[in-house]
Design a protein around this motif. Sequence first.
Motif, mmCIF file in Angstrom:
data_model
loop_
_atom_site.group_PDB
_atom_site.id
_atom_site.type_symbol
_atom_site.label_atom_id
_atom_site.label_comp_id
_atom_site.label_asym_id
_atom_site.label_seq_id
_atom_site.Cartn_x
_atom_site.Cartn_y
_atom_site.Cartn_z
ATOM 1 N N ILE A 56 -73.058 35.883 31.038
ATOM 2 C CA ILE A 56 -73.991 35.537 29.966
ATOM 3 C C ILE A 56 -73.647 36.276 28.680
ATOM 4 O O ILE A 56 -73.946 35.818 27.585
ATOM 5 C CB ILE A 56 -75.428 35.825 30.423
ATOM 6 C CG1 ILE A 56 -75.787 34.897 31.598
ATOM 7 C CG2 ILE A 56 -76.427 35.636 29.289
ATOM 8 C CD1 ILE A 56 -77.122 35.168 32.221
ATOM 9 N N ALA A 57 -72.989 37.448 28.805
ATOM 10 C CA ALA A 57 -72.708 38.261 27.628
ATOM 11 C C ALA A 57 -71.873 37.509 26.594
ATOM 12 O O ALA A 57 -71.998 37.746 25.388
ATOM 13 C CB ALA A 57 -72.002 39.550 28.044
ATOM 14 N N LEU A 58 -70.999 36.607 27.044
ATOM 15 C CA LEU A 58 -70.129 35.862 26.124
ATOM 16 C C LEU A 58 -70.675 34.474 25.785
ATOM 17 O O LEU A 58 -70.050 33.736 25.025
ATOM 18 C CB LEU A 58 -68.733 35.707 26.756
ATOM 19 C CG LEU A 58 -68.000 37.005 27.123
ATOM 20 C CD1 LEU A 58 -66.672 36.690 27.795
ATOM 21 C CD2 LEU A 58 -67.787 37.866 25.898
ATOM 22 N N LEU A 59 -71.827 34.137 26.342
ATOM 23 C CA LEU A 59 -72.328 32.769 26.198
ATOM 24 C C LEU A 59 -72.706 32.445 24.761
ATOM 25 O O LEU A 59 -72.393 31.350 24.258
ATOM 26 C CB LEU A 59 -73.522 32.556 27.136
ATOM 27 C CG LEU A 59 -74.133 31.157 27.169
ATOM 28 C CD1 LEU A 59 -73.082 30.104 27.495
ATOM 29 C CD2 LEU A 59 -75.261 31.097 28.206
ATOM 30 N N ALA A 60 -73.383 33.358 24.065
ATOM 31 C CA ALA A 60 -73.800 33.076 22.689
ATOM 32 C C ALA A 60 -72.599 32.842 21.790
ATOM 33 O O ALA A 60 -72.589 31.914 20.959
ATOM 34 C CB ALA A 60 -74.658 34.229 22.163
ATOM 35 N N VAL A 100 -80.831 26.977 33.491
ATOM 36 C CA VAL A 100 -82.042 27.387 34.201
ATOM 37 C C VAL A 100 -82.742 28.428 33.339
ATOM 38 O O VAL A 100 -82.105 29.134 32.544
ATOM 39 C CB VAL A 100 -81.731 27.955 35.602
ATOM 40 C CG1 VAL A 100 -81.146 26.892 36.496
ATOM 41 C CG2 VAL A 100 -80.797 29.151 35.515
ATOM 42 N N PRO A 101 -84.069 28.569 33.465
ATOM 43 C CA PRO A 101 -84.800 29.526 32.616
ATOM 44 C C PRO A 101 -84.269 30.948 32.690
ATOM 45 O O PRO A 101 -84.280 31.671 31.687
ATOM 46 C CB PRO A 101 -86.234 29.418 33.139
ATOM 47 C CG PRO A 101 -86.338 28.007 33.623
ATOM 48 C CD PRO A 101 -85.005 27.718 34.233
ATOM 49 N N ARG A 115 -83.333 33.064 29.414
ATOM 50 C CA ARG A 115 -83.989 34.325 29.030
ATOM 51 C C ARG A 115 -82.965 35.425 28.777
ATOM 52 O O ARG A 115 -83.068 36.175 27.801
ATOM 53 C CB ARG A 115 -84.962 34.755 30.131
ATOM 54 C CG ARG A 115 -86.189 33.876 30.245
ATOM 55 C CD ARG A 115 -87.122 34.325 31.360
ATOM 56 N NE ARG A 115 -88.042 33.239 31.666
ATOM 57 C CZ ARG A 115 -88.165 32.665 32.856
ATOM 58 N NH1 ARG A 115 -87.444 33.097 33.882
ATOM 59 N NH2 ARG A 115 -89.013 31.677 33.038
ATOM 60 N N GLU A 116 -81.996 35.541 29.688
ATOM 61 C CA GLU A 116 -80.997 36.593 29.509
ATOM 62 C C GLU A 116 -80.172 36.356 28.259
ATOM 63 O O GLU A 116 -79.800 37.302 27.551
ATOM 64 C CB GLU A 116 -80.113 36.681 30.750
ATOM 65 C CG GLU A 116 -80.849 37.186 31.980
ATOM 66 C CD GLU A 116 -79.905 37.744 33.027
ATOM 67 O OE1 GLU A 116 -78.840 38.256 32.672
ATOM 68 O OE2 GLU A 116 -80.268 37.662 34.212
ATOM 69 N N SER A 123 -90.120 27.748 36.713
ATOM 70 C CA SER A 123 -91.223 27.652 35.766
ATOM 71 C C SER A 123 -90.803 28.204 34.399
ATOM 72 O O SER A 123 -90.030 29.162 34.307
ATOM 73 C CB SER A 123 -92.436 28.432 36.276
ATOM 74 O OG SER A 123 -92.953 27.835 37.438
ATOM 75 N N VAL A 124 -91.321 27.583 33.343
ATOM 76 C CA VAL A 124 -91.060 28.015 31.972
ATOM 77 C C VAL A 124 -92.378 28.520 31.397
ATOM 78 O O VAL A 124 -93.429 27.880 31.543
ATOM 79 C CB VAL A 124 -90.500 26.858 31.120
ATOM 80 C CG1 VAL A 124 -90.311 27.281 29.675
ATOM 81 C CG2 VAL A 124 -89.178 26.376 31.705
ATOM 82 N N PHE A 125 -92.320 29.670 30.699
ATOM 83 C CA PHE A 125 -93.528 30.344 30.247
ATOM 84 C C PHE A 125 -93.668 30.299 28.733
ATOM 85 O O PHE A 125 -92.703 30.014 28.005
ATOM 86 C CB PHE A 125 -93.518 31.797 30.730
ATOM 87 C CG PHE A 125 -93.418 31.927 32.215
ATOM 88 C CD1 PHE A 125 -94.538 31.799 33.022
ATOM 89 C CD2 PHE A 125 -92.192 32.137 32.816
ATOM 90 C CE1 PHE A 125 -94.437 31.895 34.392
ATOM 91 C CE2 PHE A 125 -92.088 32.245 34.192
ATOM 92 C CZ PHE A 125 -93.216 32.121 34.981
ATOM 93 N N ASP A 126 -94.870 30.599 28.282
ATOM 94 C CA ASP A 126 -95.126 30.649 26.851
ATOM 95 C C ASP A 126 -94.225 31.674 26.173
ATOM 96 O O ASP A 126 -93.804 31.491 25.033
ATOM 97 C CB ASP A 126 -96.600 30.985 26.611
ATOM 98 C CG ASP A 126 -97.016 30.772 25.163
ATOM 99 O OD1 ASP A 126 -96.773 29.673 24.644
ATOM 100 O OD2 ASP A 126 -97.546 31.724 24.561
ATOM 101 N N SER A 127 -93.905 32.748 26.881
ATOM 102 C CA SER A 127 -92.997 33.760 26.324
ATOM 103 C C SER A 127 -91.603 33.182 26.104
ATOM 104 O O SER A 127 -90.880 33.613 25.196
ATOM 105 C CB SER A 127 -92.935 34.977 27.249
ATOM 106 O OG SER A 127 -92.514 34.583 28.552
#
Length: 846
Positions: A229-233, A247-248, A252-253, A276-280
Amino acid sequence: MTTVAGPKSIGFRLAKIADRLPGKIAIAEREARLSFAQLHTHSTAIGRSIMAAAKDRPGLVCLLFESKIAAVKAIFGAGGCGRAYVPLDAGDPDERLRFILQDSEPVALLTEGMLLERAQALVPAGCSIIDVERLEARDDASPLPDVYPDTPAYLFYTSGSTGQPKGVGQTHENLLFFADAYAKTLQVRETDRLSLLYSLSFSAANMDIFGGILNGATLCGYGLRRDGIALLAHWLDRERITLLHAVPTVFRELMNSLALGRKLLHLRAIDLGGESVFDSDVELFRRHTQENCVLVNHLAATEASVIAQHVVEHRSPRVSGGILPVGQTPQGLRVLIRRDDGSAADSNEVGEIVVSSPHVSPGYWRRPELNAAAFSADPFAPGWRRYCTGDVGRIDQEGNLHFLGRKGTRAKIRGHSVDLAEVEAALCACPGVTKAAVLASSGALPAVPERLVAYLAIGEDGQRVPLLIRRQLATRLPSYMLPTRFLFMDALPLTASGKIDRQALAAIEPSPADELRTIEQPRDEMEQTVARIFQQLLDHAPIGRGDDFFLLGGDSLSVAELQIRLRDAFGVSVSNIHEEATVAGIAAGIRRQRAAASAGERSLSVLLPLRNTGGGAPLFLVHGRLGQAFVSPHFLDLLGDEQPVWAFQARGLDGLQDPHATIEQMAADYVNEMRKRRPEGPYFLGALCAGALIAIVMARSLREAGESVLPLLLIDPPERPFVMADSRMSEEALLARLKLRRALGRIDAPIDDPVYANASVRVATAFEHAIRRHQPRPYDGTAYLLSSRDRTMNSDPSYLQKIFTGKVERFEVATTHTQLLDARSPVFAGHLARCLGMIREAAKVC
């Protein structure tokens, strides 16, 4: 450009887009790019290769790939010639892959060069292997067969309640219906660039592949397991991704890794599903995306694909309750909530989610009992079918569906639907486990099962060692199905009806003994660095050299970050972490990688010449349980000066190469090396002790290839299934056995060299695990067994009859296994001479 009949087939849709957008990029991965015209041409060539391999036989095709580009070509190749494809995950253990291959009975296994050896070890009899990298991508004028809407398109294997994966099928028409429904809500267009993060064995990947490519968009593959995930952005920005599907947990990460004020400028839509996906999560979405970007929360199932979708804009109001609904169903699909008695629930009443549509899956592969339980005709809509999802939910007054979790024995783990019974079945197959139950524990947020907890009753001869059990499970289950916590009990609590009381288990607090672990300090700077990385990733201290990454809370997502940090710290890539995830084990793996890099190609051969003189067929002798190739001089004398002898030693004794994980991999490697020295038969194979398991697989593969194999010479082979006690498999016990055998003159090895000693222990351990999970297939050739009385007295006739279906002659030549290996007994010499005479007579007629 050729086309395929049937407008409701994926081949037809691809051909139309390739005609319209020939030069546009269809799929990209790293530096590779493939245009729509190239994708169509390549997939057509693959389709013709499948037809040639099948030779008019009906059947499926399995796909084993790491490269997403190669896999997508194979998918469209299978679809273009009307063959349903079965995706295999190269990250899954061989036992799971072997089950799927046996269960689906494919006519062909499509793969790529880097996985060809593994494919050869896994492929069942009668199944051809096609290396798509060796096919010529020529546009041929010969037509492919007509593919109709109800032609099966794929078979996905998901976790099963019977303890084995189950295959879920789907047709071309239904696949296209759901791909279009997905694309319609997300407004996929030709200018879009979609992410493909998922393994292609995960059915969610279909939304990206077919929803993107068949609408003219570009699909961009990213190796989440490889790059983390570190290189995903950075990748999202570099590839200018407009639609992210994840996936959520990954979402999030990703978002939490971004600096304050950093926005992902190219994204116009983010699609989340599987948890599940949250308001946060909505707040994270608003913080790091542009105003024109939307967030889509969806519910899907392998059996029904897209069930519902809910769109959130930057200006959308906050959701009451903190959990987002999964929204509205697409046209052509209807959802109802059913009470336990089967009646329809009222608005906002909680019950099981039931999907009705003409487009749900046709059913499970060869599982009529599961079909009867899960699928039925919709009595209110002719031609529509119902699918009982096993999910729990409610429909609010606005008609939005709310997903509330799984029902019964299923759980969502990292977006994967896991049947806990399959994990329990794998646990019960572990030595010493008498009873097992598995529960999904919630994470920090409610209704989010993130971890699997195993509750185990252990027999008197079993060991309460989580690390050993988890390693055994890793040979049978994919990583997301492995428990991260193990609680040991004398007996599991039962209900009044005699069932496991799962509510009582959930209420159990770990005892001090469950939490107790011995912390052994790291021994050197490398182990200290690995321990520090563990501590940073898991927020856990202190960390000892024997601590396992996964048992401390690591999972399939954090392991990707672990691999990246290890690569940054040490400059090497560490694979197969699931096999040895302790601080000490990972450090040892890094040393091997560095040694291999510095040593180049200087690695030990697996085949050694013991005697090159003489004529006739050489004896190729497979090593015993500890992997060494040494044969006593007395045994060589008994064979005679005219008998050439070559001996196999296990791969990995040099400390540079990884040992093989399965008997089949060892056999394939040894046959390959043997045929370099002797390209044609007849082949004379022998084996010491458990090496007989390898020799039998070698002999079978040679005979299947049309080669002549002389009668096997097996020296005290196992005559019943037996597993080495864990106490004898410790590092200290294995080293002691190696040193004793050297002292007795039965091996000739530098055991005092720490590098060789560690490699020998690793090889012996790997061979033992391979023996434990090996499922012997019958061999119909002739075999001569020189056995000890200890083994003949304790033999299992049914086991021998299962392995040997041809002629078998057994000679008792010593009292104990140790005496037999000495080879100086006149009884041994006499029977060996008799066997050699019969084998040499057989060679004369070959």
